[in-house]
Design an enzyme around this catalytic site. Structure first.
Site, PDB file in Angstrom:
ATOM      1  N   SER A 134      -4.626 -10.760 -12.998  1.00  0.00           N
ATOM      2  CA  SER A 134      -5.334 -10.738 -11.640  1.00  0.00           C
ATOM      3  C   SER A 134      -6.492 -11.727 -10.949  1.00  0.00           C
ATOM      4  CB  SER A 134      -5.491  -9.444 -11.145  1.00  0.00           C
ATOM      5  OG  SER A 134      -6.638  -9.319  -9.908  1.00  0.00           O
TER       6      SER A 134
ATOM      7  N   TYR B 277      -9.582  -0.310 -12.394  1.00  0.00           N
ATOM      8  CA  TYR B 277      -8.116  -1.300 -12.541  1.00  0.00           C
ATOM      9  C   TYR B 277      -8.507  -2.964 -13.044  1.00  0.00           C
ATOM     10  CZ  TYR B 277      -5.294  -4.547 -10.368  1.00  0.00           C
ATOM     11  OH  TYR B 277      -4.035  -5.636 -10.319  1.00  0.00           O
TER      12      TYR B 277
ATOM     13  N   LYS C 282      -7.254  -4.696 -16.916  1.00  0.00           N
ATOM     14  CA  LYS C 282      -6.823  -6.149 -16.713  1.00  0.00           C
ATOM     15  C   LYS C 282      -7.272  -6.871 -17.917  1.00  0.00           C
ATOM     16  CE  LYS C 282      -3.414  -6.180 -13.882  1.00  0.00           C
ATOM     17  NZ  LYS C 282      -1.881  -6.135 -13.923  1.00  0.00           N
TER      18      LYS C 282
HETATM   19  P1  NAD Z   1       3.676  -2.221  -6.954  1.00  0.00           P
HETATM   20  O1  NAD Z   1       3.469  -1.694  -7.172  1.00  0.00           O
HETATM   21  O2  NAD Z   1       4.767  -2.864  -6.176  1.00  0.00           O
HETATM   22  O3  NAD Z   1       5.064  -2.814  -8.262  1.00  0.00           O
HETATM   23  C1  NAD Z   1       5.372  -1.604  -9.720  1.00  0.00           C
HETATM   24  C2  NAD Z   1       5.988  -1.268 -10.060  1.00  0.00           C
HETATM   25  O4  NAD Z   1       5.535  -1.297 -10.826  1.00  0.00           O
HETATM   26  C3  NAD Z   1       6.618  -0.463  -8.881  1.00  0.00           C
HETATM   27  O5  NAD Z   1       7.772  -0.250  -8.550  1.00  0.00           O
HETATM   28  C4  NAD Z   1       6.006   1.234  -9.611  1.00  0.00           C
HETATM   29  O6  NAD Z   1       7.088   1.838  -9.735  1.00  0.00           O
HETATM   30  C5  NAD Z   1       6.071   0.122 -10.925  1.00  0.00           C
HETATM   31  N1  NAD Z   1       5.354   0.688 -12.622  1.00  0.00           N
HETATM   32  C6  NAD Z   1       4.554   1.121 -12.171  1.00  0.00           C
HETATM   33  N2  NAD Z   1       3.911   2.210 -13.130  1.00  0.00           N
HETATM   34  C7  NAD Z   1       4.830   1.927 -13.998  1.00  0.00           C
HETATM   35  C8  NAD Z   1       5.573   2.439 -15.444  1.00  0.00           C
HETATM   36  N3  NAD Z   1       4.815   2.991 -16.531  1.00  0.00           N
HETATM   37  N4  NAD Z   1       6.760   2.754 -16.119  1.00  0.00           N
HETATM   38  C9  NAD Z   1       7.518   1.961 -14.903  1.00  0.00           C
HETATM   39  N5  NAD Z   1       7.368   1.315 -14.037  1.00  0.00           N
HETATM   40  C10 NAD Z   1       6.005   1.519 -13.514  1.00  0.00           C
HETATM   41  O7  NAD Z   1       3.370  -4.021  -6.995  1.00  0.00           O
HETATM   42  P2  NAD Z   1       2.704  -5.322  -6.968  1.00  0.00           P
HETATM   43  O8  NAD Z   1       1.890  -5.723  -6.197  1.00  0.00           O
HETATM   44  O9  NAD Z   1       4.732  -5.616  -7.277  1.00  0.00           O
HETATM   45  O10 NAD Z   1       1.936  -6.249  -8.168  1.00  0.00           O
HETATM   46  C11 NAD Z   1       2.413  -6.343  -9.497  1.00  0.00           C
HETATM   47  C12 NAD Z   1       1.549  -6.690 -10.742  1.00  0.00           C
HETATM   48  O11 NAD Z   1       0.976  -7.764 -10.738  1.00  0.00           O
HETATM   49  C13 NAD Z   1       0.648  -5.220 -11.147  1.00  0.00           C
HETATM   50  O12 NAD Z   1       0.134  -5.119 -12.243  1.00  0.00           O
HETATM   51  C14 NAD Z   1      -0.982  -5.651 -10.576  1.00  0.00           C
HETATM   52  O13 NAD Z   1      -1.633  -4.785 -10.981  1.00  0.00           O
HETATM   53  C15 NAD Z   1      -0.465  -7.406 -10.460  1.00  0.00           C
HETATM   54  N6  NAD Z   1      -1.756  -7.997  -9.391  1.00  0.00           N
HETATM   55  C16 NAD Z   1      -1.205  -7.896  -8.378  1.00  0.00           C
HETATM   56  C17 NAD Z   1      -2.008  -8.204  -7.158  1.00  0.00           C
HETATM   57  C18 NAD Z   1      -1.089  -7.394  -5.383  1.00  0.00           C
HETATM   58  O14 NAD Z   1      -2.586  -7.895  -4.584  1.00  0.00           O
HETATM   59  N7  NAD Z   1      -0.034  -7.316  -5.515  1.00  0.00           N
HETATM   60  C19 NAD Z   1      -2.902  -8.813  -7.856  1.00  0.00           C
HETATM   61  C20 NAD Z   1      -2.402  -9.050  -8.712  1.00  0.00           C
HETATM   62  C21 NAD Z   1      -2.161  -8.475  -9.656  1.00  0.00           C
HETATM   63  N1  UFG Z   2     -10.264  -6.077   4.613  1.00  0.00           N
HETATM   64  C1  UFG Z   2      -9.976  -5.739   5.227  1.00  0.00           C
HETATM   65  N2  UFG Z   2      -9.937  -4.200   6.291  1.00  0.00           N
HETATM   66  C2  UFG Z   2      -8.440  -4.243   5.135  1.00  0.00           C
HETATM   67  C3  UFG Z   2      -8.387  -5.034   4.248  1.00  0.00           C
HETATM   68  C4  UFG Z   2      -9.051  -5.828   3.610  1.00  0.00           C
HETATM   69  O1  UFG Z   2     -11.381  -6.523   6.207  1.00  0.00           O
HETATM   70  O2  UFG Z   2      -8.238  -3.039   5.967  1.00  0.00           O
HETATM   71  C5  UFG Z   2     -10.824  -7.560   3.847  1.00  0.00           C
HETATM   72  C6  UFG Z   2     -11.267  -6.798   2.484  1.00  0.00           C
HETATM   73  O3  UFG Z   2     -12.164  -6.955   2.274  1.00  0.00           O
HETATM   74  C7  UFG Z   2     -11.299  -8.686   1.721  1.00  0.00           C
HETATM   75  C8  UFG Z   2     -10.085  -9.022   2.265  1.00  0.00           C
HETATM   76  O4  UFG Z   2      -9.092  -8.486   3.270  1.00  0.00           O
HETATM   77  O5  UFG Z   2     -12.703  -9.591   2.672  1.00  0.00           O
HETATM   78  C9  UFG Z   2      -9.065  -9.250   1.039  1.00  0.00           C
HETATM   79  O6  UFG Z   2      -8.661  -7.681   0.480  1.00  0.00           O
HETATM   80  P1  UFG Z   2      -7.611  -7.300   0.292  1.00  0.00           P
HETATM   81  O7  UFG Z   2      -7.862  -5.600  -0.361  1.00  0.00           O
HETATM   82  O8  UFG Z   2      -6.294  -7.223   0.684  1.00  0.00           O
HETATM   83  O9  UFG Z   2      -7.595  -8.052  -1.253  1.00  0.00           O
HETATM   84  P2  UFG Z   2      -8.790  -8.147  -2.612  1.00  0.00           P
HETATM   85  O10 UFG Z   2      -9.533  -9.457  -2.458  1.00  0.00           O
HETATM   86  O11 UFG Z   2      -9.941  -7.384  -2.440  1.00  0.00           O
HETATM   87  O12 UFG Z   2      -7.687  -7.729  -3.842  1.00  0.00           O
HETATM   88  C10 UFG Z   2      -6.748  -7.889  -3.935  1.00  0.00           C
HETATM   89  C11 UFG Z   2      -5.707  -7.089  -4.873  1.00  0.00           C
HETATM   90  C12 UFG Z   2      -6.412  -7.156  -5.737  1.00  0.00           C
HETATM   91  C13 UFG Z   2      -6.813  -7.969  -6.743  1.00  0.00           C
HETATM   92  C14 UFG Z   2      -7.008  -9.214  -5.974  1.00  0.00           C
HETATM   93  C15 UFG Z   2      -6.953 -10.516  -6.406  1.00  0.00           C
HETATM   94  O13 UFG Z   2      -6.018  -5.849  -4.577  1.00  0.00           O
HETATM   95  O14 UFG Z   2      -5.875  -6.148  -6.913  1.00  0.00           O
HETATM   96  O15 UFG Z   2      -6.204  -9.046  -5.130  1.00  0.00           O
HETATM   97  O16 UFG Z   2      -7.464 -11.482  -6.192  1.00  0.00           O
HETATM   98  F1  UFG Z   2      -6.956  -8.156  -8.159  1.00  0.00           F
END
Ligand code: NAD
Ligand code: UFG
Length: 352
Positions: free
Chosen positions: A126, A150, A154
């Site tokens: 991330s 979190y 990572k």
């Molecule tokens: P998500 O929660 O939709 O998907 C994660 C999936 O993993 C879920 O289906 C959950 O049921 C499953 N899971 C969790 N723990 C498990 C375990 N121990 N065994 C088996 N299954 C398990 O999340 P996402 O947004 O699809 O994110 C996927 C990955 O990308 C995560 O590792 C997250 O940290 C990373 N990531 C997400 C974002 C974001 O903004 N969505 C940003 C950066 C990194």
């Molecule tokens: N924000 C609002 N209102 C809300 C939610 C978010 O104003 O209700 C703003 C936040 O302050 C920020 C922007 O929208 O300025 C984006 O916020 P997000 O929570 O959507 O995303 P972040 O950038 O905080 O973090 C996300 C994921 C993290 C990941 C990161 C990678 O949640 O897990 O992106 O850049 F690590």
């Protein structure tokens, strides 16, 4: 011969979209997911979109016995490890659950991969590993830090994975590890069919699902966190990336590891690669784009900053282009249109 990819967390938001793109690219897919943050319906819809089967194993990636069975029963060529917990705020309240899930799932997976001789891994990292950025855009060689459990999970996993190729050298391993750490920026959007998308179980933490739930009438108004940042309009700037582009980045990563990317040599050792568009846009710019393109109001108010947020964060995405031949194709209009299409046709997500 068709290669089979193990996708942990494949029923989740990014995982389900990646399964679609892997299947469309001709790979077979085996998913392990404990459904702690997802619905099996997502995988049924992946099958409907692609007209192909997904082998689904409901279970926990920390369960080594289960993993052993999966590697014994399927000839896996590479794994993509999405499974994990991802809510920043929650990680501050329950750090041990985050370290347990994120670290132990990766450990168990790598141990069983090594035992099975499968050493091609794509890991979901991330942009959070860049901490509070001092220079923008973010390149992969910048110093790393974590501001919450979190992010620290990572960071620890990235470091842990970096030790694997060194051991290969010492052990003169026949098949060395090849690991791609994909550092995602802010995934939004949904598949253009509107049948799969982001479906947070509780109140959304992230901006886009909050916007769509306000637009569909599930929530009264959006709180815009902070309007006094040193940015274009005072609100936070992020690099939003369409989830389908992100999913395709995983296919490119797998293609690279398996030597299927013409003109590019397969990555060896561990390589961190940003997946972002390279463009930062503000919260208000995203909200306005959503309202205008979709012709739907998003009531919002400006409130105080959210603790832990940074002013701006966006990628330099050159390395992904150089090494993976990947760049984004979908713009902000497609992001807001597809997010709304998914929410409008599934007002209660998969739970309707
Ligand atoms: P998500 O929660 O939709 O998907 C994660 C999936 O993993 C879920 O289906 C959950 O049921 C499953 N899971 C969790 N723990 C498990 C375990 N121990 N065994 C088996 N299954 C398990 O999340 P996402 O947004 O699809 O994110 C996927 C990955 O990308 C995560 O590792 C997250 O940290 C990373 N990531 C997400 C974002 C974001 O903004 N969505 C940003 C950066 C990194
Ligand atoms: N924000 C609002 N209102 C809300 C939610 C978010 O104003 O209700 C703003 C936040 O302050 C920020 C922007 O929208 O300025 C984006 O916020 P997000 O929570 O959507 O995303 P972040 O950038 O905080 O973090 C996300 C994921 C993290 C990941 C990161 C990678 O949640 O897990 O992106 O850049 F690590």
């Amino acid at each position: 011969m068709t290669s089979t990819i193990l996708v942990t967390g494949g029923a989740g938001y990014i995982g389900s979209h990646t399964c679609v793109e892997l299947l469309n690219a001709g790979y077979d897919v085996v998913v392990i997911d404990n459904l702690s943050n997802s619905s099996p319906e997502a995988l049924k819809r992946v099958e409907a979109i692609t007209n192909k089967n997904v082998s689904f194993i409901e279970g926990d990636v920390r369960n080594r016995k289960l993993l052993k069975k999966v590697f014994a029963e399927h000839s896996i060529a590479a794994a993509i490890h999405f499974a994990g917990l991802k809510a920043v705020g929650e990680s501050c309240q329950m750090p041990l659950a985050y370290y347990d899930n994120n670290l132990n799932s990766t450990l168990a997976l790598c141990q069983e991969m090594e035992a099975a001789g499968v050493k091609n891994l794509v890991f979901s990292s991330s942009a959070t590993v860049y901490g509070d950025p001092e220079t923008l855009p973010l390149t992969e060689d910048l110093p790393l830090s974590a501001t919450n459990p979190y992010g620290r999970s990572k960071l620890i996993i990235e470091e842990m994975l970096r030790d694997l190729p060194e051991a290969d050298t010492l052990n003169k391993a026949e098949k060395p590890w090849a690991v791609i750490l994909l550092r995602y920026f802010n995934p939004v959007g949904a598949h253009e069919s509107g049948t799969i998308g982001e479906d947070p179980k509780d109140t959304p933490n992230n901006l886009m699902p909050y916007i769509t739930q306000v637009a569909v009438g599930r929530r009264e108004k959006l709180s815009v966190f902070g309007s006094d940042y040193d940015t274009v309009d005072g609100t936070g700037v992020r690099d939003y990336i369409h989830v389908v582009d992100l999913a395709k980045g995983h296919v490119c990563a797998v293609n690279n590891l398996l030597g299927n990317l013409s003109g590019k040599s397969p990555i060896t050792g561990v390589e961190a690669i940003n997946l972002g568009t390279g463009n930062g846009i503000s919260v208000l710019e995203l909200v306005n784009a959503f309202s205008t393109i979709n012709d739907v109001p998003v009531p919002h108010e400006l409130v105080a900053r959210r603790p832990g947020d940074v002013a701006a964060c966006y990628a330099n995405a050159d390395k992904a282009s150089e090494l993976l031949d990947w760049s984004t194709e979908l713009d902000v209009d497609a992001m807001v249109k597809d997010s709304w299409h998914w929410q409008k046709t599934n007002p209660k997500g998969y739970g309707q």
